[in-house]
Design a protein around this motif. Sequence first.
Motif, PDB file in Angstrom:
ATOM      1  N   ASN A  58       0.828  -1.212   0.000  1.00 28.50           N
ATOM      2  CA  ASN A  58       0.000   0.000   0.000  1.00 28.50           C
ATOM      3  C   ASN A  58       0.858   1.255   0.000  1.00 28.50           C
ATOM      4  OD1 ASN A  58      -3.097  -0.354   0.267  1.00 28.50           O
ATOM      5  ND2 ASN A  58      -2.299  -1.959   1.578  1.00 28.50           N
ATOM      6  N   LEU A  59       1.942   1.239   0.764  1.00 25.07           N
ATOM      7  CA  LEU A  59       2.836   2.403   0.817  1.00 25.07           C
ATOM      8  C   LEU A  59       3.449   2.679  -0.553  1.00 25.07           C
ATOM      9  CD1 LEU A  59       4.133   4.511   2.691  1.00 25.07           C
ATOM     10  CD2 LEU A  59       5.998   2.880   3.086  1.00 25.07           C
ATOM     11  N   VAL A  60       3.893   1.625  -1.224  1.00 26.56           N
ATOM     12  CA  VAL A  60       4.497   1.767  -2.547  1.00 26.56           C
ATOM     13  C   VAL A  60       3.477   2.282  -3.565  1.00 26.56           C
ATOM     14  CG1 VAL A  60       5.445   0.446  -4.473  1.00 26.56           C
ATOM     15  CG2 VAL A  60       6.316   0.060  -2.169  1.00 26.56           C
ATOM     16  N   LEU A  61       2.250   1.737  -3.502  1.00 29.22           N
ATOM     17  CA  LEU A  61       1.220   2.164  -4.442  1.00 29.22           C
ATOM     18  C   LEU A  61       0.834   3.626  -4.223  1.00 29.22           C
ATOM     19  CD1 LEU A  61      -1.142  -0.971  -4.489  1.00 29.22           C
ATOM     20  CD2 LEU A  61       0.745  -0.411  -6.010  1.00 29.22           C
ATOM     21  N   LEU A  88      -2.300   5.674 -17.303  1.00 32.52           N
ATOM     22  CA  LEU A  88      -1.471   5.024 -16.297  1.00 32.52           C
ATOM     23  C   LEU A  88      -2.053   5.230 -14.909  1.00 32.52           C
ATOM     24  CD1 LEU A  88       1.185   3.567 -15.565  1.00 32.52           C
ATOM     25  CD2 LEU A  88       2.274   5.820 -15.479  1.00 32.52           C
ATOM     26  N   THR A  89      -2.538   6.450 -14.636  1.00 32.14           N
ATOM     27  CA  THR A  89      -3.105   6.751 -13.324  1.00 32.14           C
ATOM     28  C   THR A  89      -4.393   5.967 -13.089  1.00 32.14           C
ATOM     29  OG1 THR A  89      -2.172   8.987 -13.485  1.00 32.14           O
ATOM     30  CG2 THR A  89      -3.860   8.622 -11.812  1.00 32.14           C
ATOM     31  N   CYS A  90      -5.221   5.862 -14.110  1.00 26.60           N
ATOM     32  CA  CYS A  90      -6.471   5.102 -13.968  1.00 26.60           C
ATOM     33  C   CYS A  90      -6.188   3.627 -13.694  1.00 26.60           C
ATOM     34  CB  CYS A  90      -7.324   5.246 -15.227  1.00 26.60           C
ATOM     35  SG  CYS A  90      -8.051   6.876 -15.439  1.00 26.60           S
ATOM     36  N   PHE A  91      -5.239   3.053 -14.422  1.00 24.93           N
ATOM     37  CA  PHE A  91      -4.871   1.657 -14.182  1.00 24.93           C
ATOM     38  C   PHE A  91      -4.340   1.473 -12.767  1.00 24.93           C
ATOM     39  CE2 PHE A  91      -1.515  -1.622 -14.197  1.00 24.93           C
ATOM     40  CZ  PHE A  91      -2.297  -2.732 -14.491  1.00 24.93           C
ATOM     41  N   SER A  92      -3.518   2.432 -12.305  1.00 28.95           N
ATOM     42  CA  SER A  92      -2.960   2.346 -10.953  1.00 28.95           C
ATOM     43  C   SER A  92      -4.055   2.447  -9.902  1.00 28.95           C
ATOM     44  CB  SER A  92      -1.925   3.461 -10.747  1.00 28.95           C
ATOM     45  OG  SER A  92      -0.905   3.411 -11.723  1.00 28.95           O
ATOM     46  N   GLN A 203       9.281   2.260  -8.174  1.00 34.15           N
ATOM     47  CA  GLN A 203       8.311   2.171  -9.266  1.00 34.15           C
ATOM     48  C   GLN A 203       8.247   0.768  -9.846  1.00 34.15           C
ATOM     49  OE1 GLN A 203       8.994   5.247 -12.164  1.00 34.15           O
ATOM     50  NE2 GLN A 203       8.384   6.896 -10.778  1.00 34.15           N
ATOM     51  N   CYS A 204       9.367   0.066  -9.907  1.00 34.65           N
ATOM     52  CA  CYS A 204       9.352  -1.335 -10.353  1.00 34.65           C
ATOM     53  C   CYS A 204       8.572  -2.195  -9.367  1.00 34.65           C
ATOM     54  CB  CYS A 204      10.774  -1.856 -10.510  1.00 34.65           C
ATOM     55  SG  CYS A 204      11.677  -1.176 -11.923  1.00 34.65           S
ATOM     56  N   MET A 205       8.751  -1.935  -8.065  1.00 31.23           N
ATOM     57  CA  MET A 205       7.976  -2.652  -7.049  1.00 31.23           C
ATOM     58  C   MET A 205       6.490  -2.373  -7.207  1.00 31.23           C
ATOM     59  SD  MET A 205      10.417  -1.960  -3.729  1.00 31.23           S
ATOM     60  CE  MET A 205       9.174  -2.584  -2.597  1.00 31.23           C
ATOM     61  N   CYS A 206       6.179  -1.102  -7.500  1.00 34.44           N
ATOM     62  CA  CYS A 206       4.776  -0.719  -7.699  1.00 34.44           C
ATOM     63  C   CYS A 206       4.183  -1.467  -8.890  1.00 34.44           C
ATOM     64  CB  CYS A 206       4.694   0.781  -7.914  1.00 34.44           C
ATOM     65  SG  CYS A 206       3.040   1.400  -8.227  1.00 34.44           S
ATOM     66  N   GLY A 207       4.928  -1.524 -10.003  1.00 34.53           N
ATOM     67  CA  GLY A 207       4.445  -2.253 -11.167  1.00 34.53           C
ATOM     68  C   GLY A 207       4.246  -3.725 -10.875  1.00 34.53           C
ATOM     69  N   TYR A 208       5.144  -4.303 -10.068  1.00 31.55           N
ATOM     70  CA  TYR A 208       4.996  -5.718  -9.700  1.00 31.55           C
ATOM     71  C   TYR A 208       3.710  -5.941  -8.911  1.00 31.55           C
ATOM     72  CZ  TYR A 208       5.672 -10.076  -7.184  1.00 31.55           C
ATOM     73  OH  TYR A 208       5.485 -11.324  -6.651  1.00 31.55           O
ATOM     74  N   VAL A 209       3.411  -5.036  -7.969  1.00 28.73           N
ATOM     75  CA  VAL A 209       2.187  -5.177  -7.176  1.00 28.73           C
ATOM     76  C   VAL A 209       0.958  -5.050  -8.066  1.00 28.73           C
ATOM     77  CG1 VAL A 209       0.805  -4.203  -5.293  1.00 28.73           C
ATOM     78  CG2 VAL A 209       3.284  -4.366  -5.054  1.00 28.73           C
ATOM     79  N   PHE A 210       0.964  -4.083  -8.993  1.00 28.49           N
ATOM     80  CA  PHE A 210      -0.165  -3.928  -9.917  1.00 28.49           C
ATOM     81  C   PHE A 210      -0.418  -5.217 -10.693  1.00 28.49           C
ATOM     82  CE2 PHE A 210       0.687   0.907 -10.271  1.00 28.49           C
ATOM     83  CZ  PHE A 210      -0.119   1.136  -9.175  1.00 28.49           C
ATOM     84  N   ASP A 211       0.643  -5.758 -11.277  1.00 31.71           N
ATOM     85  CA  ASP A 211       0.497  -6.984 -12.082  1.00 31.71           C
ATOM     86  C   ASP A 211       0.097  -8.170 -11.211  1.00 31.71           C
ATOM     87  OD1 ASP A 211       1.268  -5.526 -14.309  1.00 31.71           O
ATOM     88  OD2 ASP A 211       3.379  -6.055 -14.103  1.00 31.71           O
TER      89      ASP A 211
END
Length: 408
Positions: A58-61, A88-92, A203-211
């Motif tokens: 949650n902190l990363v996102l 990108l913001t909507c997907f996040s 940001q890479c960690m954030c992308g990993y959490v999204f996926d």
Amino acid sequence: MHPLIRNHGDQPRNPNYEKDIVYVTRHNKWVLNSIGIWPAVLKGIGQFLPKIAIGVSNLVLFFTLVQCVLHIIFEQKDPLLRLKILGLTCFSFISLMKYWALTARKSKIEHCIELLYADWKQVEFQRDRKLMLKYGKIGRKLTVYSAVFMYSGGIIYHTIMQYAIGSYVDEFNRTIKLLVYPTYSALYDVQKSPVYELVYIVQCMCGYVFDTVTAGACGLAALFATHACGQIDIVMSRIDDLIDGKFSEENSSLNVRLMEIVQHHIRTLKFSAMVETVLQEVCFLEFVGTTFVICLLEYYCIVDWEQNNKIGLTTYSLLLTSLTFNMFLLCYIGELLIEKSTNVRISCMIDWYRLPAKTVRDLILIIAMSNSPAKISAGRIVDLSLSTFGSVLKTSFAYLNFLRTAVM
């Protein structure tokens, strides 16, 4: 042995239940453990690891999403770049909402997993085990497909796209290094080292959490829905065996066999209803978010095609394929569950004239129950099926035409 298996009081009838459970749940466990959604298996301090994973995720996102919003509002003036960052913001934001939905339903997810373990533990006949393994294999494959497509798109976006956007020299002769997720310069200077490297890692960690959230939600749907399909197949096989009782316990009466069928059918329907409750918010967010994001990705592909931006076109095409395929998998899973639960009434086409009148009337009740099939819905508004997937594509193309008319 998994604690959820160990705590179940009944003695196991299936000697291979531990191996079977590991086989059907392995990939879901790998994916969901990293974001703290899968039930904890460790004792002592290890039981707090899921809570730590949820807090860090949650902190990363939040770190990434808030900066995207601030950048759009206060810094970015180019309409096309604003539109790209908006997608990108909507997907996040949708991914964050899905993560919250999974976290809120974590206790029910754990209960569904306990029921799944209990069913595997109590498999009595080899024929039933084969039916469950058949659908367990389907669920396993669907989970792998979803994870491969999502992670492939995410890795390419955070590597190739990062390389493609490169850097530029501003009016003060400074080299400005860009990131795939925009930052808000009033908070810190991202151009300094090691700030740039640390932000890129986050940001890479954030992308990993999204996926992982997207792949994990699809994996859960595949795991639970295919398990329900396997249980329904067991019900259908027992209905076929109702008259002769060749595959039932020795000396079991007709009434006992019918009672077992009804109990198993009711338990499967209750499990399916709980699965729908667990996934309804996630599927609704996926349904709405995918429709909108697919529209934006299609627009980005058209723009990059016209600008001859091959790297951007390739990256956005892969992201478009990943999201579209993931939505297709969810709809396919929903279609499979609807079709299988409806087929129960077809299995009642047995030699019913050989049954007592009272048993025939009981069969009619089973047919009536199958008229309301198990399903996976998006917020109890629309049922996920292949026709729903077609509607998502048509709606995204309609939005695309409106967007091209308004912007170009």
